[in-house]
Design an enzyme around this catalytic site. Structure first.
Site, PDB file in Angstrom:
ATOM      1  N   LYS A 273      -3.899  -1.549  10.749  1.00  0.00           N
ATOM      2  CA  LYS A 273      -2.752  -2.106  10.011  1.00  0.00           C
ATOM      3  C   LYS A 273      -1.892  -2.879  11.005  1.00  0.00           C
ATOM      4  O   LYS A 273      -1.149  -2.298  11.787  1.00  0.00           O
ATOM      5  CB  LYS A 273      -1.944  -0.996   9.347  1.00  0.00           C
ATOM      6  CG  LYS A 273      -0.875  -1.496   8.403  1.00  0.00           C
ATOM      7  CD  LYS A 273      -0.226  -0.333   7.661  1.00  0.00           C
ATOM      8  CE  LYS A 273       0.816  -0.845   6.681  1.00  0.00           C
ATOM      9  NZ  LYS A 273       1.928  -1.540   7.353  1.00  0.00           N
TER      10      LYS A 273
ATOM     11  N   CYS B 299      21.271  10.996  50.958  1.00  0.00           N
ATOM     12  CA  CYS B 299      21.699  11.352  49.600  1.00  0.00           C
ATOM     13  C   CYS B 299      20.692  12.327  49.002  1.00  0.00           C
ATOM     14  O   CYS B 299      19.479  12.035  48.978  1.00  0.00           O
ATOM     15  CB  CYS B 299      21.796  10.102  48.737  1.00  0.00           C
ATOM     16  SG  CYS B 299      22.172  10.437  47.005  1.00  0.00           S
TER      17      CYS B 299
ATOM     18  N   CYS C 167      26.243  11.681  45.825  1.00  0.00           N
ATOM     19  CA  CYS C 167      26.791  11.986  47.152  1.00  0.00           C
ATOM     20  C   CYS C 167      28.182  11.424  47.379  1.00  0.00           C
ATOM     21  O   CYS C 167      28.836  11.764  48.375  1.00  0.00           O
ATOM     22  CB  CYS C 167      25.848  11.490  48.251  1.00  0.00           C
ATOM     23  SG  CYS C 167      25.760   9.682  48.377  1.00  0.00           S
TER      24      CYS C 167
ATOM     25  N   GLU D  81      -9.607  -0.306   8.452  1.00  0.00           N
ATOM     26  CA  GLU D  81      -9.086  -1.457   9.174  1.00  0.00           C
ATOM     27  C   GLU D  81      -7.814  -1.034   9.904  1.00  0.00           C
ATOM     28  O   GLU D  81      -7.169  -0.068   9.512  1.00  0.00           O
ATOM     29  CB  GLU D  81      -8.756  -2.603   8.200  1.00  0.00           C
ATOM     30  CG  GLU D  81      -9.947  -3.065   7.366  1.00  0.00           C
ATOM     31  CD  GLU D  81      -9.533  -3.965   6.209  1.00  0.00           C
ATOM     32  OE1 GLU D  81      -8.321  -4.274   6.096  1.00  0.00           O
ATOM     33  OE2 GLU D  81     -10.394  -4.343   5.411  1.00  0.00           O
TER      34      GLU D  81
ATOM     35  N   CYS E 151      22.602   3.175  46.346  1.00  0.00           N
ATOM     36  CA  CYS E 151      23.307   4.053  47.277  1.00  0.00           C
ATOM     37  C   CYS E 151      22.688   3.833  48.652  1.00  0.00           C
ATOM     38  O   CYS E 151      21.466   3.919  48.807  1.00  0.00           O
ATOM     39  CB  CYS E 151      23.160   5.507  46.845  1.00  0.00           C
ATOM     40  SG  CYS E 151      23.758   6.700  48.064  1.00  0.00           S
TER      41      CYS E 151
ATOM     42  N   CYS F   2      28.338   6.459  44.617  1.00  0.00           N
ATOM     43  CA  CYS F   2      27.162   7.206  44.168  1.00  0.00           C
ATOM     44  C   CYS F   2      27.594   8.462  43.407  1.00  0.00           C
ATOM     45  O   CYS F   2      28.388   9.264  43.933  1.00  0.00           O
ATOM     46  CB  CYS F   2      26.301   7.594  45.365  1.00  0.00           C
ATOM     47  SG  CYS F   2      24.885   8.633  44.936  1.00  0.00           S
TER      48      CYS F   2
ATOM     49  N   TYR G 144      -8.393 -10.154   5.951  1.00  0.00           N
ATOM     50  CA  TYR G 144      -8.905  -8.824   5.613  1.00  0.00           C
ATOM     51  C   TYR G 144      -9.111  -8.538   4.134  1.00  0.00           C
ATOM     52  O   TYR G 144      -9.604  -7.458   3.797  1.00  0.00           O
ATOM     53  CB  TYR G 144      -7.945  -7.755   6.168  1.00  0.00           C
ATOM     54  CG  TYR G 144      -6.498  -7.942   5.757  1.00  0.00           C
ATOM     55  CD1 TYR G 144      -6.068  -7.660   4.466  1.00  0.00           C
ATOM     56  CD2 TYR G 144      -5.568  -8.411   6.676  1.00  0.00           C
ATOM     57  CE1 TYR G 144      -4.751  -7.839   4.094  1.00  0.00           C
ATOM     58  CE2 TYR G 144      -4.244  -8.593   6.307  1.00  0.00           C
ATOM     59  CZ  TYR G 144      -3.842  -8.308   5.019  1.00  0.00           C
ATOM     60  OH  TYR G 144      -2.538  -8.495   4.647  1.00  0.00           O
TER      61      TYR G 144
ATOM     62  N   ASP H 286       1.006  -5.212  12.447  1.00  0.00           N
ATOM     63  CA  ASP H 286       2.431  -5.354  12.153  1.00  0.00           C
ATOM     64  C   ASP H 286       2.809  -6.828  12.256  1.00  0.00           C
ATOM     65  O   ASP H 286       3.282  -7.305  13.284  1.00  0.00           O
ATOM     66  CB  ASP H 286       3.248  -4.507  13.140  1.00  0.00           C
ATOM     67  CG  ASP H 286       4.642  -4.223  12.617  1.00  0.00           C
ATOM     68  OD1 ASP H 286       4.894  -4.492  11.435  1.00  0.00           O
ATOM     69  OD2 ASP H 286       5.471  -3.723  13.387  1.00  0.00           O
TER      70      ASP H 286
ATOM     71  N   LYS I  55      -0.478   5.845   8.373  1.00  0.00           N
ATOM     72  CA  LYS I  55       0.368   5.315   9.424  1.00  0.00           C
ATOM     73  C   LYS I  55       0.427   6.225  10.651  1.00  0.00           C
ATOM     74  O   LYS I  55       0.256   7.434  10.547  1.00  0.00           O
ATOM     75  CB  LYS I  55       1.777   5.056   8.877  1.00  0.00           C
ATOM     76  CG  LYS I  55       1.788   4.064   7.711  1.00  0.00           C
ATOM     77  CD  LYS I  55       3.180   3.586   7.374  1.00  0.00           C
ATOM     78  CE  LYS I  55       3.639   2.521   8.343  1.00  0.00           C
ATOM     79  NZ  LYS I  55       4.930   1.921   7.930  1.00  0.00           N
TER      80      LYS I  55
ATOM     81  N   LEU J 203       0.814  -1.210   0.000  1.00  0.00           N
ATOM     82  CA  LEU J 203       0.000   0.000   0.000  1.00  0.00           C
ATOM     83  C   LEU J 203       0.847   1.260   0.000  1.00  0.00           C
ATOM     84  O   LEU J 203       1.933   1.296   0.590  1.00  0.00           O
ATOM     85  CB  LEU J 203      -0.916   0.019   1.230  1.00  0.00           C
ATOM     86  CG  LEU J 203      -1.889  -1.147   1.367  1.00  0.00           C
ATOM     87  CD1 LEU J 203      -2.665  -1.015   2.676  1.00  0.00           C
ATOM     88  CD2 LEU J 203      -2.847  -1.203   0.194  1.00  0.00           C
TER      89      LEU J 203
END
Length: 669
Positions: A116, A434, A414, A114, A429, A411, A229, A118, A317, A84
Site C-alpha cells: 500500500k 565533563c 558540568c 500488494e 562543551c 553545559c 495496480y 503512500d 496496515k 478500502l
C-alpha cells in the site's frame, strides 16, 4: 453513552473528519497523522452501526476523499474509485477471510497481495492504446482532470506496448498511485529550504502537491513516479483474475510493483505481510501497509461493495511511523563529543509499536526553522530503528500558552561555558573532563560494533563514572572484582560475566578499534578505510592531514578531526594504557585477496545470509558492496523478490548470480 450523546458525538466526528479530509485531499496539508484519522473514522463507523437512525448519505463514512478543486475540470469515473476497509490486527484479516469464503460458499480463496503505497491515487484512461485522460480520485465518483501533469511522469506510457501475444483493449482504465521516493523527497525539501519555501511534511504530500499543480512544468521537475495496480472499465479484453490483469499491465508497459504476490491461502497472506513489514524501511518509497484482494474477478463481482468499500479487498496496515502528540518540555543532552542536543519530552504515544516519550530536535537552527515551542502539538516520526524526531508543528492548535526555548550558554552537566564553532549548527562543551562526555565515550567504546563488551550498558557506565571508579575508557581494562562488586545490582555472577566480557574484547580487529576510539566524524566506513591504508595504530597516530586527504572519501573536515584527535596527549596516553593492559589489535595480513577489486550488488532477500552478513563476507575477501546499479558493478546477486535493480542490471549486461552461485563463489573464491 445515551442516544442524545451518541448523536452529538457523531455530529462532532463528521465535522472534524470533513475538515481533516479538506486539509488532506484539497490543501495537501494534514493537521493530524493518518493513524489518528483512522481512529476517528473507525469511531464514527462504530457509532453509526450502533445507532443506524443517525446514518446520513453525506457522512464521511460514505465518501472517499473530497470534492475536486475548482481550478481543475471535473471528471466522472466510469466505475467509482472506492477506498478500502482497514485492518489493524491479524484477527481482523482472519475474519475477512472467513467472511469472504462464507459469502462465496467456498472452502478456499486465492488472494493477491500488494504493498500500500503512500501517494496520490489516479486513474489513467486509454482509448485504442493511446493515453487520453488522467484524473485524481477526488470524492470517488468525480475527480480532477490532471492529464497534462500526468504526461510529465516518464513512467506513465503515452501509448500501450503492442505485444503480439495479447490484444490492445478498446478502452482501458487503469488505477495507480503517484508518489515521490524517499531520496527524491529529501532532495526536493533541501531545494525548497535553500529558496526559503515551506517544506513538505512527508513524501505523500509532496507527491500530491506536485501532481495537482496548475503549471505542468512544476510537476515535471519533481521526479514523480507511479505504480499501477487495478482496473476500472476494461473493454475489448476479457480477463479472469486480478493477477492475470497485473501481468497484462506489465506487458502493456505499465510499472507494476515488484512485491506483488499470489497467495493460495490466508497463511501465505500473513507470511507475505510479515515479509513486507520487516523490509519496510529498506524500500525506497513510503508504504503504510499491504492490500489483500480476492484474485478472481467473478468472485469480486459476487462479493460486491458495501458503503464506501469493496467487500473483496482489505488494507492490512502497518503500525504508524507518525503520530500526533504534545511537547511537554525541552531538555539538553551532552554527547561524547561535547555536542549539546535539544530533546523534546513528549506526552507518551505509540509509534511503530513502541512507546515514544522523547524525540531529538537536532540543534537550535532546526528548532528555529520548524518554529518549535514547549506546549506545541506536533507530528512525531519513528521509522525503523531511527531515533524519534519531531517532523513538524501543528500551529493551528496553538493556544498562546506555548513557551519559546533557547539553548543554554553553559553545559547543563558540568556548568562550563559552551561554544558554537564558526560554520557549525551545534554548541559544544569544551570541558574534556565533563562527566557526560566521559560516559558517552565509554558507552560508544563498549558498543557492539566497537569493542563489543557485553553487559556494559548505560546504567552501569553511569555508576562507574559517578563513583569515580573509571575516568576514561582505558580504565575498563584495569577493573578488579572488588571495583565492580561494590556497584548496585552487581552480584558475583554478573561481576564475573562483565570481567569475562572485558577480557574477551582484548583482541579487536583494527577497524573496530579505530571506530571504538570515537574520533569525531569517523564512523565504521571511514574506520575501515583507515585500517586498510595504515595497517597499524602507530602509523595511523602519526598520519599527516595532507596524506589523509589523498584517501578517497576523506575530506578536510574528517582529516582535521583525525589529526586533532591524535595530537591530543590525553588521547595518546589512553591508547598506550589500553595496549599496556594486554589489548592486542588484530591487523590484516599483507597480500592480495581472492576478490580484490571486485564490486557486488545485492538485491532482493537472501535466504542463507542477511545483507549485512553478505557484505562482511565479500569485504573479508577483498571486494566491495555497491548500493546502486552501474557499470562499475561486477556481480549482481539476486535474492527472492528482486525488484527493479535486477531489471536494470540485465539492461546493462551485468553478471547475474543466484544466491546458490554466490555461496559457491564464497566457498571457492
Amino acid at each position: 453513552m445515551d442516544k442524545e450523546q451518541a448523536k452529538k458525538r457523531i455530529e462532532e466526528l463528521r465535522k472534524d473528519l470533513d475538515y481533516h479530509n479538506y486539509r488532506y485531499y484539497v490543501l495537501d496539508n494534514p493537521l493530524i497523522s493518518d493513524a489518528e484519522y483512522d481512529r476517528l473514522l473507525r469511531e464514527l463507523m462504530d457509532l453509526e452501526e450502533a445507532y443506524p437512525e443517525f446514518l446520513s448519505p453525506n457522512s464521511p463514512s460514505r465518501r472517499v476523499g473530497a470534492k475536486p478543486l475548482e481550478e481543475f475540470t471535473a471528471v466522472a469515473h466510469t466505475i467509482p474509485m472506492l477506498s478500502l476497509q482497514n485492518a489493524m490486527a491479524p484477527g481482523e484479516v482472519v475474519e475477512f477471510d472467513k467472511r469472504v469464503k462464507k459469502l462465496l460458499g467456498v472452502e478456499n480463496v486465492d488472494y493477491v497481495m500488494e504493498v500500500k503505497i503512500d501517494g496520490l491515487a489516479v486513474e489513467l484512461v486509454y482509448l485504442n492504446g493511446e493515453f487520453t485522460l488522467g484524473s485524481t480520485r477526488g470524492d470517488g465518483f468525480m475527480g480532477e482532470d490532471i492529464t497534462q501533469n500526468l504526461r510529465t511522469i516518464k513512467s506513465i506510457p503515452m501509448r500501450l506496448l503492442r505485444d503480439h501475444d495479447i490484444p490492445i483493449p478498446d478502452r482501458l482504465e487503469v488505477r495507480g498511485e503517484v508518489y515521490i521516493g524517499k531520496k527524491e523527497f529529501q532532495e526536493l525539501n533541501e531545494k525548497r529550504a535553500l529558496s526559503g519555501e515551506p517544506l513538505f511534511a512527508n513524501p505523500r504530500n509532496a507527491g500530491a502537491g506536485s501532481v495537482r499543480q496548475l503549471d505542468p512544468k512544476i510537476t515535471a521537475g519533481r521526479k514523480l513516479n507511479i505504480f499501477c495496480y487495478a482496473p476500472g472499465e476494461l473493454v475489448g479484453v476479457s480477463l479472469i483474475t486480478h493477477f492475470h490483469f497485473l501481468e497484462y499491465l506489465r506487458k502493456w508497459g505499465f510499472r507494476v510493483n515488484p512485491f506483488v504476490k499470489l497467495c493460495r491461502n490466508i497463511e501465505e497472506v500473513m507470511a507475505h505481510y510479515a515479509y513486507i513489514r520487516d523490509m519496510r524501511d529498506t524500500i525506497p518509497y513510503e508504504i503504510d501497509g499491504t492490500v489483500i484482494k480476492v484474485n478472481r474477478f467473478d468472485y469480486q463481482a459476487a462479493l460486491g461493495t458495501v458503503s464506501r468499500s469493496p467487500r473483496w479487498a482489505l488494507a492490512f496496515k502497518f503500525e504508524a511511523h507518525e503520530e500526533t502528540t504534545i511537547i511537554e518540555d525541552i531538555v539538553v543532552q551532552v554527547g561524547r563529543t561535547g555536542a549539546l542536543t535539544p530533546v523534546a519530552l513528549l506526552r507518551p504515544v505509540m509509534v511503530s509499536g513502541v512507546e515514544v516519550k522523547r524525540a531529538t530536535l537536532h540543534n537550535e537552527d532546526e528548532i528555529r526553522r520548524k518554529d518549535i515551542m514547549v506546549g506545541d502539538t506536533v507530528i512525531v516520526s519513528r521509522a525503523g530503528d531511527v531515533i524519534p524526531e519531531v517532523v513538524r508543528v501543528i500551529k493551528e492548535q496553538r493556544t498562546g500558552k506555548e513557551l519559546s526555548f533557547a539553548m543554554p550558554e553553559t553545559c547543563p552537566v558540568c556548568g562550563e561555558k559552551v561554544v558554537r564553532p564558526p560554520g557549525e549548527a551545534i554548541r559544544r562543551c569544551v570541558n574534556i573532563n565533563c562527566p557526560a562526555q566521559i560516559k558517552g565515550s565509554i558507552e560508544h567504546f563498549a558498543s557492539k560494533r566497537a569493542m563489543d563488551i557485553d553487559g556494559l550498558g548505560e546504567k552501569l557506565v553511569e555508576q562507574l563514572v559517578d563513583k569515580s571508579v573509571i575516568r576514561d575508557v582505558s580504565d575498563l581494562y584495569y577493573l578488579s572484582k572488588n571495583d565492580i562488586a561494590s556497584l548496585e545490582r552487581m552480584a558475583d555472577k554478573s561481576t564475573q560475566n562483565l570481567l569475562n566480557a572485558i577480557a574477551a574484547s582484548k583482541k579487536p580487529a583494527f577497524q573496530r578499534f579505530i571506530y571504538a576510539l570515537g574520533i569525531r566524524n569517523v564512523g565504521e566506513h571511514i574506520s575501515g578505510l583507515l585500517a586498510e591504508r595504515y595497517g597499524n595504530i602507530e602509523k595511523l597516530m602519526e598520519a599527516s592531514e595532507g596524506v589523509l586527504l589523498t584517501i578517497p572519501e576523506i575530506g578536510p573536515e574528517v582529516a582535521n578531526s583525525i589529526t586533532a584527535f591524535f595530537r591530543d596527549e590525553k588521547n595518546r596516553e589512553t591508547i598506550e594504557r589500553i595496549l599496556a593492559a594486554g589489548v592486542e589489535i588484530e591487523y590484516k595480513k599483507e597480500g592480495r585477496k581472492p576478490l580484490d577489486g571486485l564490486t557486488f550488488l545485492f538485491t532482493g532477500t537472501l535466504k542463507a545470509l542477511t545483507r549485512e552478513e553478505a557484505r562482511k563476507r565479500v569485504e573479508a575477501l577483498g571486494a566491495k558492496q555497491a548500493s546502486s546499479v552501474s557499470k562499475k558493478v561486477n556481480f549482481v546477486v539476486l535474492g527472492e523478490e528482486a525488484g527493479s535493480k535486477a531489471d536494470r542490471a540485465r539492461e546493462l549486461g551485468l553478471k547475474i548470480l543466484s544466491e546458490d552461485e554466490f555461496l559457491r563463489m564464497l566457498q571457492n573464491p
